[in-house]
Design an enzyme around this catalytic site. Structure first.
Site, PDB file in Angstrom:
ATOM      1  CG  ASP A 308      47.334 -10.345  22.324  1.00  0.00           C
ATOM      2  OD1 ASP A 308      48.009 -10.799  23.256  1.00  0.00           O
ATOM      3  OD2 ASP A 308      47.556  -9.247  21.804  1.00  0.00           O
ATOM      4  CE1 TYR A 392      49.126  -0.864  21.893  1.00  0.00           C
ATOM      5  CE2 TYR A 392      50.869  -2.347  22.635  1.00  0.00           C
ATOM      6  CZ  TYR A 392      50.465  -1.227  21.921  1.00  0.00           C
ATOM      7  OH  TYR A 392      51.387  -0.474  21.249  1.00  0.00           O
TER       8      TYR A 392
END
Length: 650
Positions: A308, A392
């Protein structure tokens, strides 16, 4: 022609001279950087900024800086030509108007620049124009226009072209109406491979037609809408005399602590020159990478893993924090100024939250001999930010305590990534709702801790408990020992935690001692959770080698910034820490950097659906001989509560 051949230019945008080399980039400086690159011929109508950040000066220069010294400002920029896929990494001086370095990326060898938001947005029309994709959806009884596309980094596998093309893989999630939670309705067994530069679908793998889970996923939707509780009374956090911290530009001072706050589009919140009682502890600290590997083995899912930080530049998606929701009490906010993909400044308001909070009892004793009855309350300073990456949400909280402790806490929440759960079940997933699965996965973070414990001459000792067998020196078998092992080279210092022995790592200053004649130090306490569980032969193991050890220690090098390497997207592996440590440099009594892997191994539960309660991971730095005695003895007693008869030794 190389940009280095272009004469120096003077940017037209007026940018105020920064007061310190580590001051965060201003909007005017971002404008100046864009204009400098435009004048150097680096920008075309199809050029996009994948990253723009401060090129921090070497540590020695910063430590030698005194207020009033001239400051040269440099920026590091990743430029992507969306028409050709060509990436380049440029370093330029805003002070002199010069391009100092210009590297054209070989995408087939070095990996790709991070994925752009513009590229994510382009995927939907690309797949909707592909008959294979739309036919697969129609065959499942779905209107292709009601399926939300989720483009994801493709990784590095044999089924992905390794010829320098920019590739993403695409899942579909059905959204039957605008209010529906699409993650509740995965279109499983189907994945498309998209060439972002060519703007076409390379392949559609229609492996298996599974029923699309039908139950609504919104937490407030029928038939399982949660009733709002009425039995919780308000909690008010008040500081009638205001906060105890002060803020001067980017510098925060509180209870003997001093720290410079930074922010980067890749790493997010960064801490610089952290000191306690006037003594340095950390030169720089950040979350430099994170990887989320999944365990499901289906052909359409076995490739799933995301970096990420390096692939998506996760701080681009930082939330604007709201008082009463994300932070409570007397709050100071810092805005974050980043460059958008056109190289223009973009401000994220309230990106960083600063506040202090009560944290229970700090120390306490009631003495049976001298009548002492004392209690002091702990409090901590909190510096935090939150970012949302697709499904998320991650919060990162740095805590500074009155007793000299530093803690980092990562908070994971949001919506678990979903799949269909067939009647026969899945070995590597949990059924979280009828017909809906959430695959097993990990969230593994790498904290880059450029330590400076009371100075630059530092070393690391691995300290753990050891059993002592019965013998002449231990006749009753009750003894146990403290075992300390000095880690002297980079290869020796690739270590895993061991909860059975309580293993910790002490960072010692090799030139300074406390009043007892022992080296001053700080201890890194890990949480003893699993490292990367993927097989050593796997692609993600090669690419996320940093996550295979809890601890790495390297000699300081300003070029060594990221544990998985600078270009992570589609990189085949081996970059970052394996390359940094290959020379096995001496780390005993040197200027060193600790890289600590921590995180969560997540076996999802039904209680994680439809929105996951916060799960926690992190680490702690505790003084270990740094102070001569308890540094929190001077904390004053608290005032008695209203109606009370006295407390805390008052």
């Amino acid at each position: 022609m190389s940009l280095l051949d272009t004469p120096a230019t003077t940017a037209t945008t007026a940018a105020a001279a920064p007061a310190h080399p580590l001051d965060r980039l201003s909007a005017a400086e971002i404008d100046a950087a864009r204009e400098l690159l435009e004048g150097a011929g680096a920008l075309t109508p199809t050029t996009r900024f994948a990253y723009l950040g401060l090129e921090e000066p070497p540590k020695a220069e910063v430590l030698a800086f005194t207020p009033g010294d001239p400051v040269e400002r440099r920026v590091r920029v990743m430029l992507l030509d969306t028409a050709t896929g060509t990436g380049r990494i440029v370093v330029a001086s805003l002070t002199t108007g010069e391009v100092l370095s210009d590297h054209v990326v070989d995408g087939a060898v070095e990996g790709q620049l991070p994925i752009l938001d513009e590229e994510f947005a382009a995927v939907d029309p690309i797949v909707l124009a592909d008959e294979r994709w739309t036919s697969a959806l129609t065959a499942r009884g779905l209107d292709p226009r009601s399926v939300r596309t989720v483009p994801l980094s493709a990784g590095s596998y044999d089924d992905v072209p390794r010829d320098g093309r920019r590739i993403v893989r695409v899942f579909g999630f059905h959204q039957p109406d605008p209010q529906a939670l699409a993650w509740a309705h995965p279109v499983d067994g189907l994945v498309a491979y998209v060439d972002l530069v060519a703007g076409r679908v390379l392949e559609v793998l229609d492996h298996q037609r599974l029923d699309v889970p039908a139950e609504p996923g919104r937490w407030d939707a029928a038939p399982h809408a949660a009733a709002t509780r009425t039995d919780l009374k308000p909690i008010d956090i008040t500081q009638p005399e205001g906060p105890s911290f002060t803020v001067d530009g980017d510098v925060v001072r509180w209870a003997g602590w001093e720290v410079r706050v930074g922010f980067d589009a890749r790493e997010g919140l960064t801490l610089h020159q952290l000191s306690v009682q006037g003594r340095p502890l950390l030169y720089r600290a950040s979350i430099a990478e994170m990887v989320v590997p999944y365990a499901e083995t289906s052909p359409v899912r076995s490739w799933q893993n995301y970096f990420d930080t390096g692939e998506y530049m996760f701080a681009r998606y930082t939330n604007s924090l709201a008082l009463g929701c994300d932070c409570l009490g007397e709050i100071h906010y810092f805005d974050a100024v980043l460059a958008d993909e056109s190289g223009r400044p973009r401000t994220i308001g309230n990106a960083i939250c600063l506040h202090e909070e009560d944290y229970g009892v700090l120390w306490k004793h009631t003495d049976i001999f001298n009548g002492m009855d004392e209690t002091r309350r702990q409090r901590r300073l909190v510096i935090s930010f939150f970012t949302t990456i697709g499904n998320y949400d991650y919060g990162f909280y740095w805590y500074l305590y009155l007793d000299g402790t530093v803690e980092l806490e990562a908070k994971a929440t949001g919506v678990v990534f979903t799949a269909a759960h067939p009647p026969e079940g899945l070995e590597y997933s949990t059924e979280v709702a009828p017909g809906l699965a959430a695959p097993f996965h990990q969230h593994l973070f790498s904290a880059r801790l450029d330590v400076m414990v009371d100075g630059l001459a530092n070393a690391v000792e691995e300290v753990e408990a050891a059993r002592v067998p019965v013998g002449p020196d231990n006749p009753r078998g009750n003894a146990f020992a403290r075992k300390a092992t000095r880690l002297t080279t980079e290869l020796q210092a690739q270590r895993e935690a061991d909860g059975a022995t309580g293993r910790v790592w002490h960072v010692l200053n090799t030139e300074k001692t406390n009043r007892l004649g022992r080296p001053v130090g700080y201890a890194l306490h890990p949480e003893h959770q699993p490292v990367l569980l993927a097989d050593p032969s796997s692609s993600v193991h090669e690419r996320a080698a940093f996550a295979t050890k809890h601890l790495w220690v390297t000699r300081y090098d300003p070029a060594e910034r990221y544990p998985a390497g600078e270009l992570v997207n589609q990189h085949p592996g081996g970059a970052g820490l394996p390359a940094f440590t290959a020379a096995d440099r001496d780390i005993d009594g040197q200027d060193i950097v600790l890289w600590h892997t921590f995180g969560l191994t997540h076996f999802p539960r039904p209680e994680d659906w439809p929105v996951m309660p916060v799960d926690y991971a992190g680490f702690t730095l505790k003084p270990a001989g740094f102070f001569d005695r308890n540094p929190a003895l001077g904390v004053p007693s608290s005032k008695p509560a209203a109606g009370g008869e006295g407390c805390c030794g008052a």
